[in-house]
Write an enzyme that holds these catalytic residues in place. Structure first.
Site, PDB file in Angstrom:
ATOM      1  N   LYS A   7      38.039  36.795  38.689  1.00  0.00           N
ATOM      2  CA  LYS A   7      37.737  36.811  37.259  1.00  0.00           C
ATOM      3  C   LYS A   7      36.228  36.751  37.021  1.00  0.00           C
ATOM      4  O   LYS A   7      35.510  36.040  37.731  1.00  0.00           O
ATOM      5  CB  LYS A   7      38.393  35.611  36.578  1.00  0.00           C
ATOM      6  CG  LYS A   7      39.889  35.500  36.823  1.00  0.00           C
ATOM      7  CD  LYS A   7      40.397  34.119  36.453  1.00  0.00           C
ATOM      8  CE  LYS A   7      41.830  33.917  36.891  1.00  0.00           C
ATOM      9  NZ  LYS A   7      42.274  32.522  36.698  1.00  0.00           N
TER      10      LYS A   7
ATOM     11  N   ASN B 197      48.142  27.061  39.444  1.00  0.00           N
ATOM     12  CA  ASN B 197      47.021  26.408  40.104  1.00  0.00           C
ATOM     13  C   ASN B 197      47.042  24.935  39.735  1.00  0.00           C
ATOM     14  O   ASN B 197      46.954  24.573  38.552  1.00  0.00           O
ATOM     15  CB  ASN B 197      45.695  27.043  39.681  1.00  0.00           C
ATOM     16  CG  ASN B 197      45.546  28.436  40.256  1.00  0.00           C
ATOM     17  OD1 ASN B 197      45.737  28.645  41.451  1.00  0.00           O
ATOM     18  ND2 ASN B 197      45.238  29.404  39.415  1.00  0.00           N
TER      19      ASN B 197
ATOM     20  N   ARG C 115      45.052  22.431  39.752  1.00  0.00           N
ATOM     21  CA  ARG C 115      43.685  21.908  39.767  1.00  0.00           C
ATOM     22  C   ARG C 115      42.984  22.316  38.481  1.00  0.00           C
ATOM     23  O   ARG C 115      43.534  23.016  37.644  1.00  0.00           O
ATOM     24  CB  ARG C 115      42.914  22.495  40.960  1.00  0.00           C
ATOM     25  CG  ARG C 115      42.923  24.032  40.961  1.00  0.00           C
ATOM     26  CD  ARG C 115      41.989  24.632  41.972  1.00  0.00           C
ATOM     27  NE  ARG C 115      42.197  26.047  42.166  1.00  0.00           N
ATOM     28  CZ  ARG C 115      41.760  27.007  41.364  1.00  0.00           C
ATOM     29  NH1 ARG C 115      41.100  26.705  40.267  1.00  0.00           N
ATOM     30  NH2 ARG C 115      41.988  28.280  41.635  1.00  0.00           N
TER      31      ARG C 115
ATOM     32  N   GLY D  85      43.074  35.290  45.887  1.00  0.00           N
ATOM     33  CA  GLY D  85      41.885  36.133  45.855  1.00  0.00           C
ATOM     34  C   GLY D  85      42.123  37.581  46.232  1.00  0.00           C
ATOM     35  O   GLY D  85      41.187  38.298  46.587  1.00  0.00           O
TER      36      GLY D  85
ATOM     37  N   LYS E 273      58.030  43.402  41.538  1.00  0.00           N
ATOM     38  CA  LYS E 273      57.778  44.611  40.773  1.00  0.00           C
ATOM     39  C   LYS E 273      56.294  44.715  40.439  1.00  0.00           C
ATOM     40  O   LYS E 273      55.667  43.744  40.030  1.00  0.00           O
ATOM     41  CB  LYS E 273      58.592  44.573  39.479  1.00  0.00           C
ATOM     42  CG  LYS E 273      58.426  45.788  38.579  1.00  0.00           C
ATOM     43  CD  LYS E 273      59.058  47.028  39.177  1.00  0.00           C
ATOM     44  CE  LYS E 273      58.961  48.216  38.223  1.00  0.00           C
ATOM     45  NZ  LYS E 273      59.483  49.444  38.849  1.00  0.00           N
TER      46      LYS E 273
END
Length: 448
Positions: free
Chosen positions: A237, A289, A291, A164, A201
């Site tokens: 998002k 992720n 999930r 997050g 980077k």
């Protein structure tokens, strides 16, 4: 197949899982806090159990209470949804020890992908392209200076246990490095109880591209294409598309097969998403992720595959029902997240919904658990619902999205619908000419 699934979540995702269980003929148990006593998933489940007071730490994150609810109701499996305990390896392990199936990957896979340094090392071993960066944690000022010089400025410092956007800082030059490094460590310690950070980077104008994968734990795995999730605010998002509109189809299939092959090597079970930054035609792994993702409906729409249904099947021991060469990819889908937030300040706007009219019509899907008269509590995520729109082309999809946004009405609380009404008119959005920094710049320029 399971007899009874306990849904360890709330809101639209709890309702989404409940419906998939119903389609499979499985009984459902809804757990809820006091604040969610009148939630839609509680009303529709076969059984419900209150697991604690309003704060998430005392209810949806309370492992002993969830375990007790399983024992009381006789649930033989738990679906964690997303957020809360969905990527908690300890929770998955405890359920297994009590002979209750965790509908998701093994605790081992959750652990290796939950730590970003370990995840990056694993990605390298599996042949997934990664962002140039440190081999492990950067623990001293001297190490930070040496590593940054090797990578080349600008560099990005990230919490190993982060998410997050917390514990994440950019150092444009050597003069900024130590302040950014120490600040990232302090934020990481405060947010995650772990001040370990690593360095990579910094890409100036990347897009956020992810690949949906499914595995059955028996060596079978497929990819379900790409999503573009570049429109973000504070690393959160708000708008997702499938397939990624600016990535050539052959390149999408190539990175998809790399990811699927990696999951076969891991013998990964369940749904997962491998996330990349994409710049100048190159993919760079950032995390996985382990999930279900919030944005899974856009992938479902372009493939016709019910991801939650498939999650439950493979968790019960069945093999994948999907073969890679038979996965269809057609059309275009966009999802926008409608939140109970002030569209100018983004401050949460909990309260009672006095009028609710979701959009409908051809090519429109709404995943939501709210209803007219429902009170949005102030204790949790502010998501009201997800508006998913499909079209044979991106242009048709955008036109339907414009119509659906105008049709969607939520009164009684402030929402982000006005923001989407503005965004759908922006030339850069219509042409797909944006990166992960675009929305922040737009909001700053328009004083939103």
């Amino acid at each position: 197949m399971f007899q009874k699934v306990l849904i360890a979540n709330r809101g639209e995702i709890a309702l989404r899982i409940l419906r998939a269980c119903k389609d499979l003929g499985i009984q459902t148990v809804a757990v809820h806090s006091v604040a969610d006593s009148n939630a839609m998933h509680v009303r529709l489940a076969d059984e419900s159990v209150c697991i604690g007071p309003n704060p998430a730490r005392d209810s949806y994150l309370n492992i002993p209470s969830i375990l007790a609810a399983c024992e009381i109701t006789g649930a033989d499996a738990v679906h964690p949804g997303y957020g809360f305990l969905s990527e908690n390896a300890r929770f998955a392990r405890i359920l297994t020890e009590h002979k209750i199936t965790f509908i998701g990957p093994s605790s081992h896979h959750i652990e290796i992908m939950g730590d970003k340094i370990t995840a990056k090392k694993t990605a390298v071993e599996l042949g997934i392209p990664v962002v140039p960066g440190s081999a492990g944690a950067v623990s001293t000022e001297e190490e930070a200076r040496r590593t940054a010089a090797e990578i080349g400025y600008p560099v990005l410092i990230k919490a190993t246990a982060g998410g997050g956007g917390r514990g994440m800082k950019v150092a444009p030059s050597e003069a900024d490095l130590i302040v950014a490094w120490s600040t990232a460590r302090s934020e990481a310690k405060a947010a995650f109880g772990n001040d370990s950070v690593y360095m990579e980077k910094y890409l100036a104008k990347p897009r956020h591209i992810e690949v949906q994968v499914m595995g059955d734990g028996q060596g079978n795995a497929v990819h379900l294409g790409t999503r573009d999730c570049s429109l973000q605010r504070r690393h959160q998002k708000i708008w997702e598309e499938a397939s990624a509109p600016t990535v050539p189809k052959d390149q999408q299939m190539r990175i998809g097969e790399i990811c699927a092959a990696a999951m076969r090597k891991l013998k990964y079970s369940g749904a997962g998403t491998i996330e990349f930054l994409y710049e100048n035609g190159e993919f760079y792994f950032i995390e996985m992720n382990t999930r279900l993702q919030v944005e899974h409906p856009v992938t479902e729409r372009i493939t016709g595959i019910d991801i939650v249904y498939e999650q439950i099947r493979v968790a019960s021991g069945e093999t994948l029902s999907i073969e890679q060469d038979k996965v269809p990819f057609y059309g275009h889908a966009i999802e926008v997240r409608i939140n109970a937030e002030d569209p100018q300040t983004f401050a949460p706007s909990p309260g009672k919904i006095s009028f609710y009219h979701p959009a409908g019509g051809v090519g429109v899907r709404v995943d939501s658990a709210v209803y007219q008269g429902y009170t949005i509590p102030p204790y949790y995520d502010s998501l009201i619902g997800k508006l998913i729109v499909y079209g044979r082309t991106r242009e048709e999809c955008l036109q339907r999205l414009r119509r659906a946004i105008d049709e969607f009405v939520v009164d009684g609380v402030k929402t982000t619908l006005p923001l989407f009404q503005r965004l759908i008119k922006e030339p850069d959005i219509l042409s797909g000419n944006y990166d992960i920094h675009w929305l922040e710049k737009y909001l700053a320029a328009n004083k939103v």
